[in-house]
Scaffold this motif. Structure first.
Motif, PDB file in Angstrom:
ATOM      1  N   ARG A 129       0.783  -1.287   0.018  1.00  0.00           N
ATOM      2  CA  ARG A 129       0.171  -0.018   0.073  1.00  0.00           C
ATOM      3  C   ARG A 129       0.950   1.173   0.059  1.00  0.00           C
ATOM      4  NH1 ARG A 129      -2.363   0.635   4.884  1.00  0.00           N
ATOM      5  NH2 ARG A 129      -1.346  -0.938   5.799  1.00  0.00           N
ATOM      6  N   GLU A 169     -10.520  11.591  -9.843  1.00  0.00           N
ATOM      7  CA  GLU A 169     -10.848  10.065  -9.742  1.00  0.00           C
ATOM      8  C   GLU A 169     -10.992   9.392 -11.035  1.00  0.00           C
ATOM      9  OE1 GLU A 169     -13.216   7.121  -6.894  1.00  0.00           O
ATOM     10  OE2 GLU A 169     -12.857   9.231  -6.116  1.00  0.00           O
ATOM     11  N   GLU A 195      -8.422   6.428 -12.420  1.00  0.00           N
ATOM     12  CA  GLU A 195      -8.970   5.066 -12.796  1.00  0.00           C
ATOM     13  C   GLU A 195      -8.760   4.652 -14.268  1.00  0.00           C
ATOM     14  OE1 GLU A 195      -9.867   2.825 -10.716  1.00  0.00           O
ATOM     15  OE2 GLU A 195     -10.822   3.861  -9.105  1.00  0.00           O
ATOM     16  N   LEU A 253      -7.329   3.033  -3.691  1.00  0.00           N
ATOM     17  CA  LEU A 253      -8.335   2.818  -2.543  1.00  0.00           C
ATOM     18  C   LEU A 253      -8.903   4.106  -1.991  1.00  0.00           C
ATOM     19  CD1 LEU A 253      -5.552   0.972  -0.426  1.00  0.00           C
ATOM     20  CD2 LEU A 253      -7.366  -0.145  -1.608  1.00  0.00           C
ATOM     21  N   ARG A 254      -8.417   5.175  -1.846  1.00  0.00           N
ATOM     22  CA  ARG A 254      -9.101   6.280  -1.542  1.00  0.00           C
ATOM     23  C   ARG A 254      -8.284   7.813  -1.812  1.00  0.00           C
ATOM     24  NH1 ARG A 254      -7.549   8.599   3.632  1.00  0.00           N
ATOM     25  NH2 ARG A 254      -5.461   7.727   4.439  1.00  0.00           N
ATOM     26  N   ARG A 255      -8.826   8.939  -1.763  1.00  0.00           N
ATOM     27  CA  ARG A 255      -8.366  10.048  -2.160  1.00  0.00           C
ATOM     28  C   ARG A 255      -8.441  10.962  -0.857  1.00  0.00           C
ATOM     29  NH1 ARG A 255      -8.446  13.067  -7.561  1.00  0.00           N
ATOM     30  NH2 ARG A 255      -6.611  13.749  -6.535  1.00  0.00           N
ATOM     31  N   PRO A 256      -7.472  11.144  -0.126  1.00  0.00           N
ATOM     32  CA  PRO A 256      -7.700  11.965   1.139  1.00  0.00           C
ATOM     33  C   PRO A 256      -8.042  13.277   0.811  1.00  0.00           C
ATOM     34  CG  PRO A 256      -5.578  10.436   1.379  1.00  0.00           C
ATOM     35  CD  PRO A 256      -6.129  10.315  -0.038  1.00  0.00           C
ATOM     36  N   ASP A 257      -7.272  13.607  -0.420  1.00  0.00           N
ATOM     37  CA  ASP A 257      -7.539  15.237  -0.752  1.00  0.00           C
ATOM     38  C   ASP A 257      -7.132  15.162  -2.331  1.00  0.00           C
ATOM     39  OD1 ASP A 257      -4.585  15.604  -0.808  1.00  0.00           O
ATOM     40  OD2 ASP A 257      -4.995  15.885   1.377  1.00  0.00           O
ATOM     41  N   ALA A 300      -3.163  10.545  -3.412  1.00  0.00           N
ATOM     42  CA  ALA A 300      -4.144   9.445  -3.595  1.00  0.00           C
ATOM     43  C   ALA A 300      -3.556   8.087  -3.164  1.00  0.00           C
ATOM     44  CB  ALA A 300      -4.467   9.023  -5.114  1.00  0.00           C
ATOM     45  N   GLU A 301      -4.125   7.123  -2.360  1.00  0.00           N
ATOM     46  CA  GLU A 301      -3.771   5.990  -1.927  1.00  0.00           C
ATOM     47  C   GLU A 301      -4.065   4.553  -2.744  1.00  0.00           C
ATOM     48  OE1 GLU A 301      -3.979   3.126   2.152  1.00  0.00           O
ATOM     49  OE2 GLU A 301      -4.739   5.179   2.388  1.00  0.00           O
TER      50      GLU A 301
END
Length: 301
Positions: free
Chosen positions: A76, A104, A108, A160-164, A168-169
């Motif tokens: 990760r 996002e 992708e 996985l996610r976008r904190p801001d 991006a994780e």
């Protein structure tokens, strides 16, 4: 007669949950000291800033390192957009910046090009050898290199996610020789925004899991005690992905002397890499041919 190393003949694996800020080599030295072991090595270097699974092999387990190094690994990591660095991570110096940030959906859409069998150019600061020298040593001297692209199998790469908007994780599963920093660099370039790794964690490597690892504080606390010995995993855990072949007493003797040994039964196909055992102990790993194991490495247990 070969001279024995200092320490005890400790055989097995200790899984360390490596913290950031220390080298893989220093972890191996710490483990060897804490177990008073004659010999130690590791399966797969982690960058000093990276955390997670560092599998340390002790004694005869060092002979099984190639079978773990070649194994699939899971990571990760967090990417920061807008800045390229000379090391492709947050430890390096910024060499270019851009104001654009990907959406996002754009991220992708870019990911499929980084899955499957890809060609990856290692970072300038990497352990790749160039005419006998490590790339990171050449890079530190200020010299730029044209490193050749290498094949890499990426089984999984997902957002996985976008904190801001700036970060991006991701999660990635890949084969041998993959550089997460290069994925971040190349993904940033493909998106037109640049990027580098902020943090990186190896969650697992082959049969080893971070949740089973021991931290440096605990290693210090348990150094030179039976409690630390009890944390060792058996040598053969590194061979879990290979067929196990039981040996006859005669076959075990032959293998221990470096000769092909006949096995009692086999789940292997001719030409397969497999390992042979006798009375519950691993004897050798090698190539299965015609009812025999032809040894590549013999274990002195």
């Amino acid at each position: 007669m070969a001279r024995k190393g200092k320490g005890r003949p400790v055989n097995g694996w200790l899984i360390v949950d490596k913290p950031a800020g220390v080298t893989s080599t220093s972890i191996v030295g710490k483990v060897r000291w804490a177990l008073d072991a004659q010999k130690a090595g590791h399966a797969g270097t982690l960058d000093p800033a990276a955390t997670g699974v560092l599998a340390v092999a002790l004694g005869e387990a060092t002979k099984t390192v190639p079978y773990v190094t070649d194994a699939t690994k899971g990571y990760r990591f967090l990417v920061r957009w807008g800045v390229a660095t000379d090391t492709d991570d947050a430890e390096g110096q910024a060499i270019e910046t851009r104001d654009t940030r990907p959406t996002e959906s754009e991220i992708e859409a870019a990911l499929p090009a980084f899955r499957g069998l890809i060609q990856q150019v290692p970072p300038q600061y990497s352990a790749v050898k160039v005419e006998g020298e490590r790339a990171y040593d050449i890079a530190r001297s200020g010299e730029a290199m044209d490193l050749a692209a290498r094949p890499l199998e990426v089984e999984k790469l997902v957002l996985l996610r976008r904190p801001d908007a700036d970060t991006a994780e991701f999660e990635m599963v890949c084969g041998k020789g993959g550089y997460v920093r290069a994925i971040a660099r190349d993904l940033g370039r493909a998106l037109g925004c640049l990027g580098h790794v902020v943090w990186l964690r190896r969650d697992w490597s082959g049969p080893f899991r971070a949740e089973d690892g021991i931290g440096l504080t605990e290693i210090d606390a348990l150094a030179r005690t039976p409690e630390l010995d009890a944390r060792l995993l058996p040598l053969e855990i590194a061979l879990a992905g290979l067929p196990e072949l039981p040996l006859s007493p005669e076959g075990a003797v032959r293998l221990k002397n470096g000769n092909p040994g006949r096995v009692l039964s086999s789940r292997a196909e001719p030409g397969d890499t497999a390992w042979a055992s006798f009375e519950g102990k691993p004897v050798a790993v090698g190539t299965y041919l015609g009812g025999e194991l032809h040894p590549n490495r013999v274990f002195n247990l």
